[in-house]
Design a protein around this motif. Structure first.
Motif, PDB file in Angstrom:
ATOM      1  N   LEU A  57      73.428 -41.327  66.587  1.00  0.00           N
ATOM      2  CA  LEU A  57      73.111 -42.659  66.060  1.00  0.00           C
ATOM      3  C   LEU A  57      74.367 -43.413  65.648  1.00  0.00           C
ATOM      4  CD1 LEU A  57      69.993 -41.878  63.876  1.00  0.00           C
ATOM      5  CD2 LEU A  57      70.065 -43.384  65.858  1.00  0.00           C
ATOM      6  N   HIS A  62      76.097 -47.079  68.168  1.00  0.00           N
ATOM      7  CA  HIS A  62      76.987 -48.020  67.475  1.00  0.00           C
ATOM      8  C   HIS A  62      76.480 -48.431  66.098  1.00  0.00           C
ATOM      9  CE1 HIS A  62      79.526 -48.434  71.012  1.00  0.00           C
ATOM     10  NE2 HIS A  62      78.397 -48.449  71.716  1.00  0.00           N
ATOM     11  N   LEU A  63      75.746 -47.570  65.445  1.00  0.00           N
ATOM     12  CA  LEU A  63      75.262 -47.883  64.111  1.00  0.00           C
ATOM     13  C   LEU A  63      76.413 -47.937  63.106  1.00  0.00           C
ATOM     14  CD1 LEU A  63      72.589 -48.424  62.725  1.00  0.00           C
ATOM     15  CD2 LEU A  63      72.405 -46.012  62.220  1.00  0.00           C
ATOM     16  N   LYS A  64      77.472 -47.223  63.400  1.00  0.00           N
ATOM     17  CA  LYS A  64      78.641 -47.221  62.525  1.00  0.00           C
ATOM     18  C   LYS A  64      79.318 -48.593  62.485  1.00  0.00           C
ATOM     19  CE  LYS A  64      83.031 -44.922  61.861  1.00  0.00           C
ATOM     20  NZ  LYS A  64      83.946 -43.882  62.286  1.00  0.00           N
ATOM     21  N   ASP A  66      77.701 -51.580  63.194  1.00  0.00           N
ATOM     22  CA  ASP A  66      76.769 -52.679  62.927  1.00  0.00           C
ATOM     23  C   ASP A  66      76.719 -52.991  61.439  1.00  0.00           C
ATOM     24  OD1 ASP A  66      75.919 -53.509  65.382  1.00  0.00           O
ATOM     25  OD2 ASP A  66      74.270 -52.071  65.496  1.00  0.00           O
ATOM     26  N   LYS A  67      75.827 -53.907  61.099  1.00  0.00           N
ATOM     27  CA  LYS A  67      75.643 -54.276  59.697  1.00  0.00           C
ATOM     28  C   LYS A  67      75.081 -53.087  58.920  1.00  0.00           C
ATOM     29  CE  LYS A  67      74.697 -59.036  60.898  1.00  0.00           C
ATOM     30  NZ  LYS A  67      73.697 -60.102  60.951  1.00  0.00           N
ATOM     31  N   LYS A  68      75.410 -53.022  57.650  1.00  0.00           N
ATOM     32  CA  LYS A  68      74.963 -51.915  56.803  1.00  0.00           C
ATOM     33  C   LYS A  68      73.449 -51.907  56.608  1.00  0.00           C
ATOM     34  CE  LYS A  68      78.979 -50.267  56.214  1.00  0.00           C
ATOM     35  NZ  LYS A  68      79.336 -49.103  57.007  1.00  0.00           N
ATOM     36  N   PHE A  69      72.819 -53.067  56.772  1.00  0.00           N
ATOM     37  CA  PHE A  69      71.371 -53.152  56.639  1.00  0.00           C
ATOM     38  C   PHE A  69      70.672 -52.240  57.637  1.00  0.00           C
ATOM     39  CE2 PHE A  69      67.370 -55.157  57.962  1.00  0.00           C
ATOM     40  CZ  PHE A  69      66.672 -55.050  56.758  1.00  0.00           C
ATOM     41  N   TYR A  70      71.194 -52.188  58.857  1.00  0.00           N
ATOM     42  CA  TYR A  70      70.598 -51.328  59.879  1.00  0.00           C
ATOM     43  C   TYR A  70      70.749 -49.858  59.511  1.00  0.00           C
ATOM     44  CZ  TYR A  70      70.610 -55.583  62.662  1.00  0.00           C
ATOM     45  OH  TYR A  70      70.423 -56.853  63.104  1.00  0.00           O
ATOM     46  N   ALA A  71      71.865 -49.496  58.942  1.00  0.00           N
ATOM     47  CA  ALA A  71      72.074 -48.116  58.517  1.00  0.00           C
ATOM     48  C   ALA A  71      71.125 -47.753  57.376  1.00  0.00           C
ATOM     49  CB  ALA A  71      73.526 -47.905  58.093  1.00  0.00           C
ATOM     50  N   MET A  73      68.161 -49.118  56.827  1.00  0.00           N
ATOM     51  CA  MET A  73      66.825 -48.998  57.423  1.00  0.00           C
ATOM     52  C   MET A  73      66.674 -47.670  58.160  1.00  0.00           C
ATOM     53  SD  MET A  73      65.082 -51.537  56.501  1.00  0.00           S
ATOM     54  CE  MET A  73      63.692 -51.465  57.580  1.00  0.00           C
ATOM     55  N   MET A  74      67.697 -47.255  58.885  1.00  0.00           N
ATOM     56  CA  MET A  74      67.638 -45.986  59.598  1.00  0.00           C
ATOM     57  C   MET A  74      67.567 -44.826  58.619  1.00  0.00           C
ATOM     58  SD  MET A  74      67.394 -44.384  62.400  1.00  0.00           S
ATOM     59  CE  MET A  74      67.600 -45.720  63.522  1.00  0.00           C
TER      60      MET A  74
END
Length: 95
Positions: A57, A62-64, A66-71, A73-74
């Motif tokens: 992930l 590319h979650l690293k 992206d915006k912290k909001f996505y992290a 949520m994950m």
């Protein structure tokens, strides 16, 4: 085209390291099945699978970058999944 978008470039060396780490965890998870851990065999397999999924992930999806909001949520989804698995194990143990 929107100029506010930015791109990030990940070096091939980083992907090679991630691949090496994933291969090490894969071989470790196969090797741990050869050990007699009793009731902890499934737990060990799930821990290795969780670590590998977080690595995938973070780097390949590319979650690293992206915006912290996505992290966040994950992480919430992963915690929900972990709690469902935990409750399932409790049901199995006390049945």
């Amino acid at each position: 085209m929107d100029n506010s978008q930015h791109t990030h470039i990940v070096k091939y060396k980083t992907f090679a390291w991630v691949l090496l780490i994933l291969l090490i965890f894969t071989f470790s998870s196969v090797a741990i099945t050869q050990l007699e851990l009793g009731v902890y065999s499934v737990t060990a397999a799930l821990v290795f699978a969780s670590i590998k999924s977080v690595i995938v992930l973070m780097y390949f999806m590319h979650l690293k970058f992206d915006k912290k909001f996505y992290a966040i949520m994950m992480a919430g989804i992963v915690l929900l999944l972990a709690s469902v698995i935990f409750v399932t194990f409790l049901d199995y143990l006390y049945r």
